[in-house]
Design a protein around this motif. Sequence first.
Motif, PDB file in Angstrom:
ATOM      1  N   LEU A   1       7.567 -11.659  17.444  1.00 54.07           N
ATOM      2  CA  LEU A   1       6.626 -12.690  17.025  1.00 54.07           C
ATOM      3  C   LEU A   1       7.380 -13.838  16.359  1.00 54.07           C
ATOM      4  N   GLU A   2       6.829 -15.034  16.475  1.00 49.27           N
ATOM      5  CA  GLU A   2       7.395 -16.157  15.736  1.00 49.27           C
ATOM      6  C   GLU A   2       7.311 -15.857  14.243  1.00 49.27           C
ATOM      7  N   LEU A   3       8.261 -16.364  13.480  1.00 53.16           N
ATOM      8  CA  LEU A   3       8.301 -16.076  12.041  1.00 53.16           C
ATOM      9  C   LEU A   3       6.983 -16.418  11.361  1.00 53.16           C
ATOM     10  N   SER A   4       6.388 -17.534  11.753  1.00 55.84           N
ATOM     11  CA  SER A   4       5.147 -17.980  11.119  1.00 55.84           C
ATOM     12  C   SER A   4       3.949 -17.108  11.479  1.00 55.84           C
ATOM     13  N   GLU A   5       4.077 -16.264  12.519  1.00 58.88           N
ATOM     14  CA  GLU A   5       2.959 -15.452  12.988  1.00 58.88           C
ATOM     15  C   GLU A   5       3.121 -13.973  12.639  1.00 58.88           C
ATOM     16  N   ARG A   6       4.167 -13.630  11.924  1.00 59.20           N
ATOM     17  CA  ARG A   6       4.405 -12.216  11.617  1.00 59.20           C
ATOM     18  C   ARG A   6       3.495 -11.724  10.489  1.00 59.20           C
ATOM     19  N   PRO A   7       3.222 -10.413  10.468  1.00 60.11           N
ATOM     20  CA  PRO A   7       2.447  -9.857   9.352  1.00 60.11           C
ATOM     21  C   PRO A   7       3.284  -9.835   8.077  1.00 60.11           C
ATOM     22  N   LEU A   8       2.638  -9.571   6.953  1.00 64.74           N
ATOM     23  CA  LEU A   8       3.393  -9.367   5.728  1.00 64.74           C
ATOM     24  C   LEU A   8       4.339  -8.194   5.916  1.00 64.74           C
ATOM     25  N   ASP A   9       5.514  -8.283   5.332  1.00 63.56           N
ATOM     26  CA  ASP A   9       6.590  -7.319   5.563  1.00 63.56           C
ATOM     27  C   ASP A   9       6.182  -5.919   5.098  1.00 63.56           C
ATOM     28  N   ILE A  10       6.167  -4.968   6.042  1.00 59.35           N
ATOM     29  CA  ILE A  10       5.783  -3.593   5.700  1.00 59.35           C
ATOM     30  C   ILE A  10       6.984  -2.658   5.636  1.00 59.35           C
ATOM     31  N   SER A  11       8.193  -3.210   5.772  1.00 58.65           N
ATOM     32  CA  SER A  11       9.379  -2.343   5.822  1.00 58.65           C
ATOM     33  C   SER A  11       9.545  -1.533   4.534  1.00 58.65           C
ATOM     34  N   ALA A  12       9.107  -2.105   3.406  1.00 55.81           N
ATOM     35  CA  ALA A  12       9.194  -1.378   2.134  1.00 55.81           C
ATOM     36  C   ALA A  12       7.813  -0.981   1.631  1.00 55.81           C
ATOM     37  N   HIS A  13       6.836  -1.020   2.530  1.00 57.46           N
ATOM     38  CA  HIS A  13       5.442  -0.759   2.146  1.00 57.46           C
ATOM     39  C   HIS A  13       5.002   0.590   2.712  1.00 57.46           C
ATOM     40  N   SER A  14       4.902   1.562   1.843  1.00 63.84           N
ATOM     41  CA  SER A  14       4.477   2.872   2.326  1.00 63.84           C
ATOM     42  C   SER A  14       4.178   3.750   1.132  1.00 63.84           C
ATOM     43  N   PRO A  15       3.017   4.331   1.083  1.00 62.62           N
ATOM     44  CA  PRO A  15       1.859   4.201   1.968  1.00 62.62           C
ATOM     45  C   PRO A  15       0.890   3.124   1.491  1.00 62.62           C
ATOM     46  N   ASP A  16      -0.301   3.041   2.162  1.00 63.47           N
ATOM     47  CA  ASP A  16      -1.280   2.010   1.835  1.00 63.47           C
ATOM     48  C   ASP A  16      -1.993   2.306   0.511  1.00 63.47           C
ATOM     49  N   PRO A  17      -2.221   1.269  -0.310  1.00 63.82           N
ATOM     50  CA  PRO A  17      -2.951   1.460  -1.567  1.00 63.82           C
ATOM     51  C   PRO A  17      -4.461   1.412  -1.370  1.00 63.82           C
ATOM     52  N   LYS A  18      -4.958   2.108  -0.370  1.00 66.04           N
ATOM     53  CA  LYS A  18      -6.385   2.094  -0.065  1.00 66.04           C
ATOM     54  C   LYS A  18      -6.919   3.517  -0.077  1.00 66.04           C
ATOM     55  N   CYS A  19      -8.200   3.641  -0.344  1.00 70.96           N
ATOM     56  CA  CYS A  19      -8.910   4.913  -0.200  1.00 70.96           C
ATOM     57  C   CYS A  19      -9.813   4.827   1.021  1.00 70.96           C
ATOM     58  N   ARG A  20     -10.259   5.979   1.495  1.00 73.37           N
ATOM     59  CA  ARG A  20     -11.143   5.984   2.666  1.00 73.37           C
ATOM     60  C   ARG A  20     -12.052   7.202   2.584  1.00 73.37           C
ATOM     61  N   PHE A  21     -13.244   7.080   3.165  1.00 70.99           N
ATOM     62  CA  PHE A  21     -14.134   8.237   3.301  1.00 70.99           C
ATOM     63  C   PHE A  21     -14.512   8.382   4.761  1.00 70.99           C
ATOM     64  N   PHE A  22     -14.355   9.589   5.300  1.00 72.20           N
ATOM     65  CA  PHE A  22     -14.731   9.884   6.682  1.00 72.20           C
ATOM     66  C   PHE A  22     -16.038  10.670   6.701  1.00 72.20           C
ATOM     67  N   TRP A  23     -17.021  10.115   7.403  1.00 73.89           N
ATOM     68  CA  TRP A  23     -18.338  10.748   7.558  1.00 73.89           C
ATOM     69  C   TRP A  23     -18.612  10.894   9.050  1.00 73.89           C
ATOM     70  N   LYS A  24     -18.677  12.140   9.535  1.00 75.25           N
ATOM     71  CA  LYS A  24     -18.860  12.410  10.965  1.00 75.25           C
ATOM     72  C   LYS A  24     -20.232  11.939  11.441  1.00 75.25           C
ATOM     73  N   MET A  25     -20.234  11.274  12.589  1.00 75.65           N
ATOM     74  CA  MET A  25     -21.465  10.797  13.205  1.00 75.65           C
ATOM     75  C   MET A  25     -21.593  11.294  14.640  1.00 75.65           C
ATOM     76  N   GLY A  26     -20.765  12.259  15.029  1.00 75.10           N
ATOM     77  CA  GLY A  26     -20.753  12.709  16.412  1.00 75.10           C
ATOM     78  C   GLY A  26     -21.735  13.834  16.686  1.00 75.10           C
ATOM     79  N   GLU A  27     -22.055  14.004  17.961  1.00 73.33           N
ATOM     80  CA  GLU A  27     -22.885  15.116  18.425  1.00 73.33           C
ATOM     81  C   GLU A  27     -22.010  16.363  18.526  1.00 73.33           C
TER      82      GLU A  27
END
Length: 373
Positions: A105-131
């Motif tokens: 990717l062009e430098l201006s179009e690259r994502p924020l650098d994740i090379s030193a980013h691990s893991p994500d500072p996010k939480c998540r909840f999984f709720w099944k909706m399948g049959e």
Amino acid sequence: MDLPIIDLDLFLSQPQDSPAVQDECKKAADALITFGALILRDSRVSESDNSIFLDLLEDYFAQPPSDIKKDERPELSYQVGVTLENTEKPKCAADEPCLRIIERLELSERPLDISAHSPDPKCRFFWKMGEKPTYETQFPGLNAPNVVPQAEHIKARWTPIMESWGESMKQAVESLADMACIGLGLPSNLFRDAGRYGPHLLAPTASDLVKYGQKDTILAGFHTDLNFLTIHGRSRYPGLNIWARNTGKRLPVKIPPGNHLLVQAGRQLEHLSGGLIKAGYHEVVVNDQTLQVIERRNVENPDRPLIRISSTFFWHLSSDYDLIPIPSLVERAEALDVAQIQLRGYLTDKPVYQPMKVGQQVQNELKHIALMA
């Protein structure tokens, strides 16, 4: 550059063989091929329902971490219940093919650098909706029963709100799957039937903007989704960027108000289409627009938790379905690869889509993101 808006109301109100519906279905398929994403208009979806859902999840993730942790199920690869912050790793932080995409990717179009980013500072909840499968699945861990939070101020509201909003998103994305089939020249119910017993997940993601609200904080590092199609309602906070396949440009996502949803292609769709439709790369970050909304929410809603909720639904193919590229789509994918080079879009290494069960593909991906040993 804006994502195409696909009119699901038109599709649902007219015969499938009408010229208008056929054109709209082709537009949907072309959007997935070109961008890996689209905006879907569905008048059955209520902005107020989305707001009620966001309020519930803000209240849930505002609980003390010790209470939230009771809903964690690591022994099930976090595929039901909660995943706490700093657990899930973005696959692209260490995945060589993905890192090579970033380098191209062009430098201006690259994502924020994740090379030193691990893991994500996010939480998540999984709720099944399948049959529930009517047969004995080879992947029971991917089809486990739901976890209901125990806090009294959450418990009574939880199941009705989760089921109501989850069903709105599920019916929307399944109708879009039908449109994509028609637009790709396939039987209209092919994708829907393949996902009848899929372990679909209403999967809200939470980011604490008090802790992680500084500019250029990566909330979810550059990645693709492992499922078939992902659909989102509007978040209260901007910060989602996607990458268009045809140009390699970063696009800040703007979902219009009202009954609009964002749909993104996932790895299962990429596999089944032989690479004709690529799983869409995306990231969630704190940017200037996020900071502006944080400031406004602090003034207008000072009593509400400052938590970014992503209103997300992961639609899966059935775990026991044979994931084998469709020959007619493979031919189109090979022709598109040549055009891709000419368009100077972001280039990918030539992947090999080995036949496998969907459940095996999911397990392979979960290992990459540290959710499965």
